[in-house]
Design a protein around this motif. Structure first.
Motif, PDB file in Angstrom:
ATOM      1  N   THR A  62       4.767  -5.106   5.863  1.00 58.07           N
ATOM      2  CA  THR A  62       3.435  -4.524   5.735  1.00 58.07           C
ATOM      3  C   THR A  62       2.540  -4.967   6.891  1.00 58.07           C
ATOM      4  N   PRO A  83      10.196  -8.663  -6.127  1.00 57.63           N
ATOM      5  CA  PRO A  83      11.161  -8.787  -5.028  1.00 57.63           C
ATOM      6  C   PRO A  83      12.582  -9.120  -5.463  1.00 57.63           C
ATOM      7  N   SER A 110      12.811  -7.054   0.627  1.00 59.79           N
ATOM      8  CA  SER A 110      11.860  -7.566  -0.360  1.00 59.79           C
ATOM      9  C   SER A 110      10.798  -8.470   0.240  1.00 59.79           C
ATOM     10  N   PHE A 121       1.474 -11.701   0.919  1.00 66.34           N
ATOM     11  CA  PHE A 121       1.353 -10.254   0.725  1.00 66.34           C
ATOM     12  C   PHE A 121       0.110  -9.929  -0.103  1.00 66.34           C
ATOM     13  N   TYR A 136       7.908  -8.171   1.628  1.00 70.09           N
ATOM     14  CA  TYR A 136       6.870  -7.162   1.818  1.00 70.09           C
ATOM     15  C   TYR A 136       5.811  -7.578   2.826  1.00 70.09           C
ATOM     16  N   VAL A 139       9.055   1.210  -0.964  1.00 68.85           N
ATOM     17  CA  VAL A 139      10.203   0.544  -0.442  1.00 68.85           C
ATOM     18  C   VAL A 139      11.441   1.010  -1.204  1.00 68.85           C
ATOM     19  N   VAL A 149       6.001  -0.938  -4.509  1.00 62.55           N
ATOM     20  CA  VAL A 149       6.715  -2.213  -4.492  1.00 62.55           C
ATOM     21  C   VAL A 149       7.008  -2.679  -5.915  1.00 62.55           C
TER      22      VAL A 149
END
Length: 375
Positions: A255, A202, A249, A352, A251, A115, A199
């Motif tokens: 995803t 966040p 952020s 996540f 994810y 990211v 990642v």
């Protein structure tokens, strides 16, 4: 000796051979000149030197063009031609153009999809150390740009580096992760492609995202709002989920969309926070995922105390670090905003973790420089 210019003619007379000397006729046929006799007026030292210089320069040009891969002659491309071998730059990074005549531009076998501000540039630089990897030098933005995508797959292929059959090609465009069109487009190109997603915490990633945009705007004498005003709605006090730095952020959301097109075993999640602290540990996992031999070692990385992160260690003792924009200082953030954002991200983080079957140490400890002091 007296008959040297006469032709001796023989006749048979009364069973006896009689020899008669006859004068030779003048030969009007011009004397044939040899090649050397034609060239001799031009074979001066000056002309010979010029010819040798031209021959040397032509040979040098041919070799450079052939090694560079821009000369598509039969000599360069023939399977029976001699491989041109270059001296390795150092013991860790062998020259990849060992037989450039047999290389070609191929579509990527792996894509770093994101990211943004998660450590994609560092990941790419570390991957470049591996001799079995060739990386695209720039972010191509083929799948997330309608303009570029309309140019076709051959346009995309031409922007890939040359590689050999035993190597894999990798491209990086961090915006792919959050773009809605990219997953389906990538699958249409190659349904079995491998994907790398790196990642970070966040909150920390969002602040880093803001810091980059802020620096770019200030360099252009443009105004920039404070992070707190962009992340938190001043009227409702709620987190602005559509603010790009915040949205990137999340994810779990992005995803989950990718997993509609690719199975989880084709996506490797790199811990960006751990890559900063222990790069070899993370890169070893990446090598395994890509099916490559374990080439990287601790010796490839050296911690730069001045910069505060790991750099690539060269054989001559020099360090190759990321450019000055990497690891830029972050603006100080109100601790109440930090706590609010961490609380906001928490449920998304848990989802996540369950989605990818991996946990991360978020939120991580935030340095004092990242927090504003309350008066």
């Amino acid at each position: 000796e007296m008959y040297s210019s006469l032709f001796v003619q023989s006749m048979v007379f009364n069973n006896k051979v009689k020899y008669t000397a006859v004068p030779l006729e003048a030969d009007d046929t011009p004397t044939k000149k040899t090649l050397c006799s034609h060239c001799s007026p031009y074979l001066t030292k000056k002309n010979i030197s010029a010819f040798v210089i031209i021959l040397i320069l032509s040979t040098a040009f041919f070799l450079v063009a052939c090694i560079g891969g821009n000369f598509q002659s039969k000599v360069c491309s023939d399977n029976n031609s001699m491989h041109l071998i270059s001296k390795p730059q150092n013991k860790y990074h062998m020259q990849k153009n060992l037989k450039i005549a047999h290389s070609r531009r191929r579509l990527p076998h792996c894509i770093i999809i994101g990211v943004r501000k998660g450590g994609t540039r560092a990941l790419l630089q570390y991957l470049k150390i591996h001799p079995d990897i060739q990386v695209a030098p720039d972010e191509i933005h083929f799948f997330d740009s309608n303009e570029n995508y309309s140019k076709g797959i051959d346009w995309y292929r031409r922007r890939m580096p040359q590689s050999f059959d035993e190597q894999i090609t990798i491209e990086k465009s961090p915006n792919y992760f959050v773009d809605w069109n990219t997953p389906s487009r990538v699958k249409m190109m190659n349904a079995s492609i491998k994907l790398l997603l790196i990642v970070k915490d966040p909150f920390y990633r969002a602040v880093s995202d803001y810091a980059q945009i802020r620096e770019n705007r200030l360099e252009k004498d443009m105004e920039m709002e404070e992070f707190e005003d962009l992340a938190i709605d001043p009227i409702s006090g709620n987190v602005r989920i559509n603010y790009k730095a915040i949205n990137r952020s999340l994810y779990y959301i992005h995803t989950k969309r990718w997993l509609k097109f690719f199975p989880l075993d084709q996506i490797h999640i790199v811990d960006g926070d751990n890559l900063v602290l222990r790069p070899f540990e993370e890169m070893e996992k990446v090598e395994t995922f890509l099916g490559l031999r374990h080439y990287l070692s601790d010796d490839h990385f050296v911690f730069d105390r001045k910069k505060g992160f790991y750099c690539i260690h060269r054989e001559n003792g020099a360090h190759k670090c990321l450019n000055r924009t990497k690891g830029r200082p972050h603006p100080k953030i109100d601790p109440d905003v930090m706590n609010q954002l961490n609380d906001f991200f928490e449920p998304y983080n848990q989802q996540f973790y369950e989605l990818v079957g991996k946990t991360f140490k978020w939120p991580k400890a935030v340095g004092k420089r990242s927090l504003k002091r309350k008066h």
